[in-house]
Enzyme design. Structure first.
Site, PDB file in Angstrom:
ATOM      1  N   ARG A   9       6.452 -59.986 -53.805  1.00 51.63           N
ATOM      2  CA  ARG A   9       6.911 -59.642 -55.150  1.00 51.63           C
ATOM      3  C   ARG A   9       6.616 -58.176 -55.453  1.00 51.63           C
ATOM      4  O   ARG A   9       5.912 -57.508 -54.685  1.00 51.63           O
ATOM      5  CB  ARG A   9       6.273 -60.558 -56.210  1.00 51.63           C
ATOM      6  CG  ARG A   9       4.762 -60.613 -56.160  1.00 51.63           C
ATOM      7  CD  ARG A   9       4.144 -60.721 -57.511  1.00 51.63           C
ATOM      8  NE  ARG A   9       4.461 -59.572 -58.324  1.00 51.63           N
ATOM      9  CZ  ARG A   9       3.812 -58.390 -58.231  1.00 51.63           C
ATOM     10  NH1 ARG A   9       2.828 -58.206 -57.367  1.00 51.63           N
ATOM     11  NH2 ARG A   9       4.155 -57.378 -59.009  1.00 51.63           N
ATOM     12  N   GLY A  10       7.180 -57.721 -56.585  1.00 50.15           N
ATOM     13  CA  GLY A  10       7.096 -56.298 -56.928  1.00 50.15           C
ATOM     14  C   GLY A  10       8.396 -55.668 -56.470  1.00 50.15           C
ATOM     15  O   GLY A  10       8.842 -55.901 -55.341  1.00 50.15           O
ATOM     16  N   ALA A  11       8.993 -54.888 -57.364  1.00 51.50           N
ATOM     17  CA  ALA A  11      10.349 -54.381 -57.090  1.00 51.50           C
ATOM     18  C   ALA A  11      10.420 -53.542 -55.811  1.00 51.50           C
ATOM     19  O   ALA A  11      11.380 -53.652 -55.037  1.00 51.50           O
ATOM     20  CB  ALA A  11      10.825 -53.581 -58.298  1.00 51.50           C
ATOM     21  N   GLY A  12       9.419 -52.717 -55.583  1.00 51.49           N
ATOM     22  CA  GLY A  12       9.427 -51.888 -54.370  1.00 51.49           C
ATOM     23  C   GLY A  12       9.198 -52.723 -53.128  1.00 51.49           C
ATOM     24  O   GLY A  12       9.864 -52.561 -52.106  1.00 51.49           O
ATOM     25  N   ARG A  20      16.534 -62.739 -55.908  1.00 46.83           N
ATOM     26  CA  ARG A  20      16.049 -62.404 -57.254  1.00 46.83           C
ATOM     27  C   ARG A  20      17.092 -61.491 -57.902  1.00 46.83           C
ATOM     28  O   ARG A  20      17.493 -60.497 -57.314  1.00 46.83           O
ATOM     29  CB  ARG A  20      14.665 -61.732 -57.199  1.00 46.83           C
ATOM     30  CG  ARG A  20      13.591 -62.716 -56.740  1.00 46.83           C
ATOM     31  CD  ARG A  20      12.204 -62.256 -57.087  1.00 46.83           C
ATOM     32  NE  ARG A  20      11.909 -62.336 -58.513  1.00 46.83           N
ATOM     33  CZ  ARG A  20      10.825 -61.794 -59.059  1.00 46.83           C
ATOM     34  NH1 ARG A  20       9.971 -61.127 -58.306  1.00 46.83           N
ATOM     35  NH2 ARG A  20      10.614 -61.911 -60.351  1.00 46.83           N
ATOM     36  N   CYS A  66       1.368 -55.805 -65.868  1.00 48.22           N
ATOM     37  CA  CYS A  66       1.822 -56.392 -64.604  1.00 48.22           C
ATOM     38  C   CYS A  66       1.171 -55.677 -63.421  1.00 48.22           C
ATOM     39  O   CYS A  66       0.106 -55.060 -63.569  1.00 48.22           O
ATOM     40  CB  CYS A  66       3.332 -56.407 -64.494  1.00 48.22           C
ATOM     41  SG  CYS A  66       3.892 -57.631 -63.267  1.00 48.22           S
ATOM     42  N   ASP A 104      11.595 -52.623 -62.955  1.00 49.45           N
ATOM     43  CA  ASP A 104      12.413 -53.375 -61.990  1.00 49.45           C
ATOM     44  C   ASP A 104      13.830 -52.830 -61.957  1.00 49.45           C
ATOM     45  O   ASP A 104      14.518 -52.941 -60.942  1.00 49.45           O
ATOM     46  CB  ASP A 104      12.419 -54.862 -62.347  1.00 49.45           C
ATOM     47  CG  ASP A 104      11.035 -55.469 -62.102  1.00 49.45           C
ATOM     48  OD1 ASP A 104      10.157 -55.318 -62.982  1.00 49.45           O
ATOM     49  OD2 ASP A 104      10.833 -56.037 -61.014  1.00 49.45           O
ATOM     50  N   ASN A 146      11.541 -54.391 -67.237  1.00 46.04           N
ATOM     51  CA  ASN A 146      10.258 -54.603 -66.547  1.00 46.04           C
ATOM     52  C   ASN A 146       9.674 -55.939 -67.003  1.00 46.04           C
ATOM     53  O   ASN A 146      10.261 -56.632 -67.851  1.00 46.04           O
ATOM     54  CB  ASN A 146       9.296 -53.441 -66.841  1.00 46.04           C
ATOM     55  CG  ASN A 146       8.082 -53.436 -65.930  1.00 46.04           C
ATOM     56  OD1 ASN A 146       8.224 -53.511 -64.709  1.00 46.04           O
ATOM     57  ND2 ASN A 146       6.889 -53.379 -66.496  1.00 46.04           N
ATOM     58  N   LYS A 147       8.544 -56.280 -66.446  1.00 49.66           N
ATOM     59  CA  LYS A 147       7.899 -57.576 -66.694  1.00 49.66           C
ATOM     60  C   LYS A 147       7.901 -57.956 -68.169  1.00 49.66           C
ATOM     61  O   LYS A 147       7.635 -57.114 -69.035  1.00 49.66           O
ATOM     62  CB  LYS A 147       6.465 -57.513 -66.153  1.00 49.66           C
ATOM     63  CG  LYS A 147       5.673 -58.790 -66.239  1.00 49.66           C
ATOM     64  CD  LYS A 147       6.354 -59.931 -65.531  1.00 49.66           C
ATOM     65  CE  LYS A 147       6.651 -59.615 -64.092  1.00 49.66           C
ATOM     66  NZ  LYS A 147       7.579 -60.579 -63.457  1.00 49.66           N
ATOM     67  N   LYS A 149      15.206 -47.538 -58.367  1.00 52.50           N
ATOM     68  CA  LYS A 149      15.104 -48.552 -59.424  1.00 52.50           C
ATOM     69  C   LYS A 149      16.201 -48.319 -60.484  1.00 52.50           C
ATOM     70  O   LYS A 149      16.338 -49.103 -61.416  1.00 52.50           O
ATOM     71  CB  LYS A 149      13.732 -48.483 -60.097  1.00 52.50           C
ATOM     72  CG  LYS A 149      12.531 -48.522 -59.150  1.00 52.50           C
ATOM     73  CD  LYS A 149      12.099 -49.913 -58.856  1.00 52.50           C
ATOM     74  CE  LYS A 149      10.921 -50.014 -57.902  1.00 52.50           C
ATOM     75  NZ  LYS A 149       9.638 -49.567 -58.417  1.00 52.50           N
TER      76      LYS A 149
HETATM   77  P1  RI2 Z   1       6.560 -51.830 -58.310  1.00 50.01           P
HETATM   78  C1  RI2 Z   1       7.307 -56.454 -60.799  1.00 50.01           C
HETATM   79  O1  RI2 Z   1       8.118 -57.565 -60.830  1.00 50.01           O
HETATM   80  C2  RI2 Z   1       6.775 -56.067 -62.165  1.00 50.01           C
HETATM   81  O2  RI2 Z   1       7.703 -56.247 -63.208  1.00 50.01           O
HETATM   82  C3  RI2 Z   1       6.446 -54.626 -61.920  1.00 50.01           C
HETATM   83  O3  RI2 Z   1       6.239 -53.888 -63.096  1.00 50.01           O
HETATM   84  C4  RI2 Z   1       7.710 -54.198 -61.173  1.00 50.01           C
HETATM   85  O4  RI2 Z   1       7.981 -55.289 -60.294  1.00 50.01           O
HETATM   86  C5  RI2 Z   1       7.658 -52.913 -60.437  1.00 50.01           C
HETATM   87  O5  RI2 Z   1       6.686 -52.981 -59.420  1.00 50.01           O
HETATM   88  P2  RI2 Z   1       7.675 -59.033 -60.226  1.00 50.01           P
HETATM   89  O6  RI2 Z   1       8.172 -59.037 -58.794  1.00 50.01           O
HETATM   90  O7  RI2 Z   1       7.869 -51.729 -57.585  1.00 50.01           O
HETATM   91  O8  RI2 Z   1       6.203 -59.217 -60.339  1.00 50.01           O
HETATM   92  O9  RI2 Z   1       6.194 -50.554 -59.028  1.00 50.01           O
HETATM   93  O10 RI2 Z   1       8.461 -60.018 -61.045  1.00 50.01           O
HETATM   94  O11 RI2 Z   1       5.456 -52.324 -57.407  1.00 50.01           O
END
Ligand code: RI2
Length: 318
Positions: free
Chosen positions: A16-19, A59, A125, A194, A204-205, A230
């Site tokens: 998880r996390g957009a990156g 997603r 988040c 995101d 974002n979250k 993004k």
């Molecule tokens: P980075 C996450 O989504 C959060 O919303 C977080 O702020 C965003 O991705 C960006 O994260 P989720 O996958 O890419 O937890 O900066 O739903 O790590």
């Protein structure tokens, strides 16, 4: 990991996390191509496009995912020879992963310049990009303190608190609804994103927009740390970003819902913070006001509307 395993881990948020999901998708395309034993280009293209579609379907909100897939996939249509096509696609996937990691590090360096010694920073988040800024400031010897939210329902705030604690940063762990209560003690907020739309809105979250509103009310700066991938090119054409709504099980177990026949549990994963509540977006290419989102999409992502109309296959859904 197989392609299907990666897709499943992204869907279930094990990755998880957009990156991170963008890099995982690029790695999955790379590995899938490496393992492929097709003997003709048309079939290879077909299989890679099916793989790309599967990854993108996991997603719907984080635009980093289709942007990464598109960067890896787009030039495939111009290839004329199978061996070169495979080699080039695999190189593009690895190049994306490398660039993405470098981008996070560069965002940290740029973002740290916006933090001052003694600052109290609130983050929401678990964002690699936002944390990169905070960690960099700390590494540079700044004495900073952080407020980190819990992040219901998936508790990503626990990961953030662990990272900050491991780094030796003084951290206050708070429930999401306490953000406004503590805002008077905060000097600036930094979150990730995101997706960022052409009008500079930040997706974002869930809960981010309430925090931005509280920051605005308290005259506290609200910064967003986000790699250029993004930004959502499809929003130039009026497409909307679909806000993922996940299972009610994440909030209330089915057993408890059984006794609440008139209650519907709603679980949107993200919300939209209008550009008016965002002071700056920190990218690897520099710091921009949200009003410059259009320019970033055109100049950093190299998209123009003509090309998008014909050439952005992963921008069709709402
Ligand atoms: P980075 C996450 O989504 C959060 O919303 C977080 O702020 C965003 O991705 C960006 O994260 P989720 O996958 O890419 O937890 O900066 O739903 O790590």
């Amino acid at each position: 990991m197989t392609l299907e395993e990666t897709a499943e881990k992204i869907r279930t948020m094990e990755i998880r996390g957009a990156g991170r999901i963008a890099r995982a998708a690029a790695q999955a395309l790379h590995d899938y191509s490496m393992e492929d034993d097709c003997t003709n280009l048309a079939l290879y293209r077909q299989k890679m496009h099916a793989a790309a579609d599967l990854l993108i379907s996991t997603r719907p909100t984080a635009v980093s995912l289709p942007n990464a897939v598109n960067l890896v996939m787009k030039p495939l249509k111009n290839e004329t020879d199978l061996k070169t096509a495979k080699q080039n696609l695999e190189e593009r996937a690895l190049a994306f992963i490398r660039r993405s990691e470098e981008a996070v590090s560069r965002i940290g360096t740029i973002g740290a310049r916006h933090i001052r010694d003694g600052d109290v920073v609130l983050t929401h988040c678990n964002s690699e990009a936002a944390l990169a800024c905070i960690l960099k400031a700390h590494q540079q010897g700044m004495d900073i303190e952080v407020y980190a939210t819990e992040v219901r329902p998936r508790n990503q705030g626990h990961i953030t608190a662990q990272t900050l604690s491991d780094a030796g940063i003084k951290t206050n762990f708070i429930v999401d609804s306490a953000a406004r209560y503590f805002m008077k003690e905060v000097d600036l907020c930094i979150t990730g994103a995101d997706a960022i739309t052409v009008n500079g809105s930040i997706i974002n979250k869930i809960g981010t927009s309430q925090i931005a509103l509280a920051a605005h009310e308290a005259r506290v700066s609200f910064l967003v740390a986000a790699e250029t991938y993004k930004f959502a090119p499809c929003t130039i054409l009026g497409e909307r970003i679909l806000i993922e709504e996940r299972s009610p099980d994440e909030i209330l177990p089915a057993g408890m819902r059984k006794n609440l026949p008139n209650v519907t549990v709603r679980n949107p994963t993200f919300d939209i913070t209008p550009a008016d509540y965002v002071d700056l977006i920190i990218t690897e290419a520099g710091v921009y006001p949200p009003e410059m989102a259009y320019t970033i999409i055109r100049e950093q992502l190299h998209w123009d509307t003509e090309e998008m109309n014909s050439d952005f296959p992963y921008c069709e859904e709402e």
